[in-house]
Design a protein around this motif. Structure first.
Motif, PDB file in Angstrom:
ATOM      1  N   VAL A 244       0.836  -1.200   0.000  1.00  0.00           N
ATOM      2  CA  VAL A 244       0.000   0.000   0.000  1.00  0.00           C
ATOM      3  C   VAL A 244       0.874   1.254   0.000  1.00  0.00           C
ATOM      4  N   PRO A 245       0.592   2.218  -0.883  1.00  0.00           N
ATOM      5  CA  PRO A 245       1.266   3.515  -0.781  1.00  0.00           C
ATOM      6  C   PRO A 245       0.927   4.168   0.555  1.00  0.00           C
ATOM      7  N   ARG A 246       1.909   4.767   1.198  1.00  0.00           N
ATOM      8  CA  ARG A 246       1.714   5.246   2.565  1.00  0.00           C
ATOM      9  C   ARG A 246       0.629   6.308   2.677  1.00  0.00           C
ATOM     10  N   PHE A 247       0.486   7.192   1.683  1.00  0.00           N
ATOM     11  CA  PHE A 247      -0.548   8.217   1.779  1.00  0.00           C
ATOM     12  C   PHE A 247      -1.943   7.613   1.810  1.00  0.00           C
ATOM     13  N   ILE A 248      -2.074   6.392   1.287  1.00  0.00           N
ATOM     14  CA  ILE A 248      -3.389   5.759   1.147  1.00  0.00           C
ATOM     15  C   ILE A 248      -3.719   4.847   2.323  1.00  0.00           C
ATOM     16  N   ALA A 249      -2.724   4.573   3.168  1.00  0.00           N
ATOM     17  CA  ALA A 249      -2.977   3.726   4.342  1.00  0.00           C
ATOM     18  C   ALA A 249      -4.113   4.330   5.160  1.00  0.00           C
ATOM     19  N   ARG A 250      -5.002   3.478   5.632  1.00  0.00           N
ATOM     20  CA  ARG A 250      -6.236   3.947   6.256  1.00  0.00           C
ATOM     21  C   ARG A 250      -6.020   4.548   7.638  1.00  0.00           C
ATOM     22  N   ALA A 251      -6.826   5.549   7.930  1.00  0.00           N
ATOM     23  CA  ALA A 251      -6.818   6.141   9.266  1.00  0.00           C
ATOM     24  C   ALA A 251      -7.555   5.220  10.236  1.00  0.00           C
ATOM     25  N   GLU A 252      -7.318   5.424  11.497  1.00  0.00           N
ATOM     26  CA  GLU A 252      -7.882   4.534  12.516  1.00  0.00           C
ATOM     27  C   GLU A 252      -9.400   4.611  12.604  1.00  0.00           C
ATOM     28  N   ARG A 253      -9.979   5.657  12.039  1.00  0.00           N
ATOM     29  CA  ARG A 253     -11.442   5.780  12.107  1.00  0.00           C
ATOM     30  C   ARG A 253     -12.145   4.815  11.162  1.00  0.00           C
ATOM     31  N   SER A 254     -11.396   4.210  10.232  1.00  0.00           N
ATOM     32  CA  SER A 254     -12.001   3.260   9.314  1.00  0.00           C
ATOM     33  C   SER A 254     -12.447   2.003  10.054  1.00  0.00           C
ATOM     34  N   GLU A 255     -13.467   1.354   9.515  1.00  0.00           N
ATOM     35  CA  GLU A 255     -14.044   0.192  10.209  1.00  0.00           C
ATOM     36  C   GLU A 255     -13.147  -1.028  10.101  1.00  0.00           C
ATOM     37  N   LEU A 256     -12.625  -1.304   8.915  1.00  0.00           N
ATOM     38  CA  LEU A 256     -11.747  -2.449   8.706  1.00  0.00           C
ATOM     39  C   LEU A 256     -10.329  -1.939   8.434  1.00  0.00           C
ATOM     40  N   ILE A 257      -9.437  -2.170   9.386  1.00  0.00           N
ATOM     41  CA  ILE A 257      -8.087  -1.622   9.273  1.00  0.00           C
ATOM     42  C   ILE A 257      -7.064  -2.750   9.307  1.00  0.00           C
ATOM     43  N   PRO A 258      -6.252  -2.877   8.249  1.00  0.00           N
ATOM     44  CA  PRO A 258      -5.147  -3.834   8.308  1.00  0.00           C
ATOM     45  C   PRO A 258      -4.076  -3.336   9.273  1.00  0.00           C
ATOM     46  N   VAL A 259      -3.106  -4.184   9.517  1.00  0.00           N
ATOM     47  CA  VAL A 259      -1.906  -3.758  10.237  1.00  0.00           C
ATOM     48  C   VAL A 259      -0.872  -3.363   9.187  1.00  0.00           C
ATOM     49  N   TYR A 260      -0.333  -2.163   9.309  1.00  0.00           N
ATOM     50  CA  TYR A 260       0.645  -1.664   8.348  1.00  0.00           C
ATOM     51  C   TYR A 260       2.048  -1.845   8.906  1.00  0.00           C
ATOM     52  N   LEU A 261       2.907  -2.438   8.096  1.00  0.00           N
ATOM     53  CA  LEU A 261       4.263  -2.739   8.524  1.00  0.00           C
ATOM     54  C   LEU A 261       5.266  -2.090   7.574  1.00  0.00           C
ATOM     55  N   PRO A 262       6.348  -1.522   8.123  1.00  0.00           N
ATOM     56  CA  PRO A 262       7.385  -0.964   7.244  1.00  0.00           C
ATOM     57  C   PRO A 262       8.176  -2.076   6.569  1.00  0.00           C
ATOM     58  N   LEU A 263       8.602  -1.822   5.353  1.00  0.00           N
ATOM     59  CA  LEU A 263       9.424  -2.779   4.627  1.00  0.00           C
ATOM     60  C   LEU A 263      10.899  -2.464   4.835  1.00  0.00           C
ATOM     61  N   ALA A 264      11.725  -3.502   4.665  1.00  0.00           N
ATOM     62  CA  ALA A 264      13.159  -3.374   4.942  1.00  0.00           C
ATOM     63  C   ALA A 264      13.837  -2.460   3.921  1.00  0.00           C
ATOM     64  N   SER A 265      14.942  -1.895   4.342  1.00  0.00           N
ATOM     65  CA  SER A 265      15.755  -1.052   3.469  1.00  0.00           C
ATOM     66  C   SER A 265      16.389  -1.877   2.342  1.00  0.00           C
ATOM     67  N   PRO A 266      16.498  -1.325   1.132  1.00  0.00           N
ATOM     68  CA  PRO A 266      16.011   0.000   0.749  1.00  0.00           C
ATOM     69  C   PRO A 266      14.487   0.031   0.650  1.00  0.00           C
ATOM     70  N   VAL A 267      13.869   0.915   1.435  1.00  0.00           N
ATOM     71  CA  VAL A 267      12.412   0.966   1.501  1.00  0.00           C
ATOM     72  C   VAL A 267      11.850   1.333   0.126  1.00  0.00           C
ATOM     73  N   PRO A 268      10.975   0.484  -0.442  1.00  0.00           N
ATOM     74  CA  PRO A 268      10.408   0.800  -1.763  1.00  0.00           C
ATOM     75  C   PRO A 268       9.506   2.022  -1.701  1.00  0.00           C
ATOM     76  N   SER A 269       9.423   2.706  -2.799  1.00  0.00           N
ATOM     77  CA  SER A 269       8.569   3.890  -2.876  1.00  0.00           C
ATOM     78  C   SER A 269       8.044   4.022  -4.301  1.00  0.00           C
ATOM     79  N   ARG A 270       7.075   4.876  -4.467  1.00  0.00           N
ATOM     80  CA  ARG A 270       6.621   5.229  -5.812  1.00  0.00           C
ATOM     81  C   ARG A 270       6.785   6.736  -5.985  1.00  0.00           C
ATOM     82  N   THR A 271       7.028   7.140  -7.197  1.00  0.00           N
ATOM     83  CA  THR A 271       7.238   8.547  -7.501  1.00  0.00           C
ATOM     84  C   THR A 271       5.958   9.141  -8.066  1.00  0.00           C
ATOM     85  N   LEU A 272       5.395  10.103  -7.352  1.00  0.00           N
ATOM     86  CA  LEU A 272       4.198  10.796  -7.823  1.00  0.00           C
ATOM     87  C   LEU A 272       4.619  11.994  -8.663  1.00  0.00           C
TER      88      LEU A 272
END
Length: 313
Positions: A244-272
């Motif tokens: 999941v792109p980090r900006f899109i990770a759900r806020a805690e107010r959402s009803e169904l929330i996954p657990v978000y985990l950081p990925l190991a270095s080099p941390v992948p990213s996308r370029t907007l």
């Protein structure tokens, strides 16, 4: 041949129906039919196959439409450039956006732009990455919010920011217990997991699949969706994992929330990026929007860093 005839023909081709085209153009249907007949007589070819239920382009019509789009786009660019020079009006800008990414970023950008340039009219078009690229290449948008890599070779872009990518897992998943694992989760650890991904045409699908392949495995896809919000709900419900792109990770107010985990270095990213067609004249309004987007995102990312808002859990 008149410009209005080009406009009329383009509208008929889009609607594939004379009544709807006339309604969109705010003219009477007989007038529309008369103008098309006049144009066809001048050209010496039929542009449309007509029947009782629909209107379809002929071979000549398809070629005409392709050129007509380029002509009308050139006319619009000319108007924009002359308006900028004469400063007779503040202008307008048509923005394309990926729906979910836009829903998380544009609420920061659009108010800032409206405050700085209250007289500039913004039109927003939302679509898949693939369709947005085609729209932008054809002049359907002035600018589009997209992520690299771009598939359309006629586009160029300005980078907005780098967005980190996180792993999302169900709350009861074994990996959820490793939230505090030093260094983050390695992609290689996901080799035997069931993945939920976006459907074809979504730019982030390719990014996610390429990351798995670069890690040495082909992801086992169990579900696909057109909506990243649905993907996250399915993950939260225990149906699989996803990236999941980090900006899109759900806020805690959402009803169904996954657990978000950081990925190991080099941390992948996308370029907007903000993309636009190579060689296209960018109006002052479009240039102002790009600069506002860059500045707003820089401030937003700085605020996140200062507040310690990293991966959500």
């Amino acid at each position: 041949m008149e410009l209005r005839q080009l406009q009329y023909t383009l509208q008929i081709a889009e609607e594939k129906n004379f009544s709807r085209a006339a309604e969109k153009l705010h003219i009477a249907q007989p007038s529309l039919s008369q103008q098309l007949s006049k144009l066809e007589q001048e050209l010496g070819v039929k542009l449309f196959h007509r029947n009782t239920s629909s209107v379809e382009l002929t071979h000549a019509g398809a070629s005409f439409i392709s050129h007509a789009r380029k002509i009308m786009d050139a006319v619009e660019q000319l108007h924009q450039e002359m308006d900028d020079i004469s400063q007779l009006r503040a202008g307008r800008v048509i923005i394309g956006s990926m729906p979910i990414t836009g829903s998380h970023l544009l609420p920061y950008v659009l108010p800032a732009f409206k405050e700085a340039y209250p007289e500039i009219r913004v039109t927003l078009l939302e679509d898949t990455s693939l369709n947005l690229e085609k729209l932008t290449a054809g002049g359907g948008t002035d600018l589009s919010l997209l992520s690299l890599p771009l598939q359309e070779p006629t586009l160029t872009y300005e980078t907005i920011c780098e967005e980190k990518i996180d792993l999302a897992v169900p709350p009861n998943h074994p990996l959820a217990k490793l939230k505090a694992q030093p260094g983050g989760i390695k992609l290689e650890q996901l080799r035997d997991e069931s993945f939920i991904v976006l459907k074809k045409g979504q730019g982030f699908r390719k990014i996610a699949l390429d990351l798995c392949r670069d890690a040495g495995f082909e992801p086992q896809i169990v579900f696909e969706s057109n909506n990243i919000e649905t993907v996250q709900s399915l993950v939260a419900a225990g149906m699989g994992i996803t990236l999941v792109p980090r900006f899109i990770a759900r806020a805690e107010r959402s009803e169904l929330i996954p657990v978000y985990l950081p990925l190991a270095s080099p941390v992948p990213s996308r370029t907007l990026v903000i993309a636009y067609r190579k060689g296209r004249y960018l109006s002052k309004a479009a240039e102002a929007f790009i600069e506002t987007f860059k500045l707003t995102m820089k401030e937003h990312l700085r605020d996140e860093d200062e507040n310690g808002n990293g991966t959500q859990g």
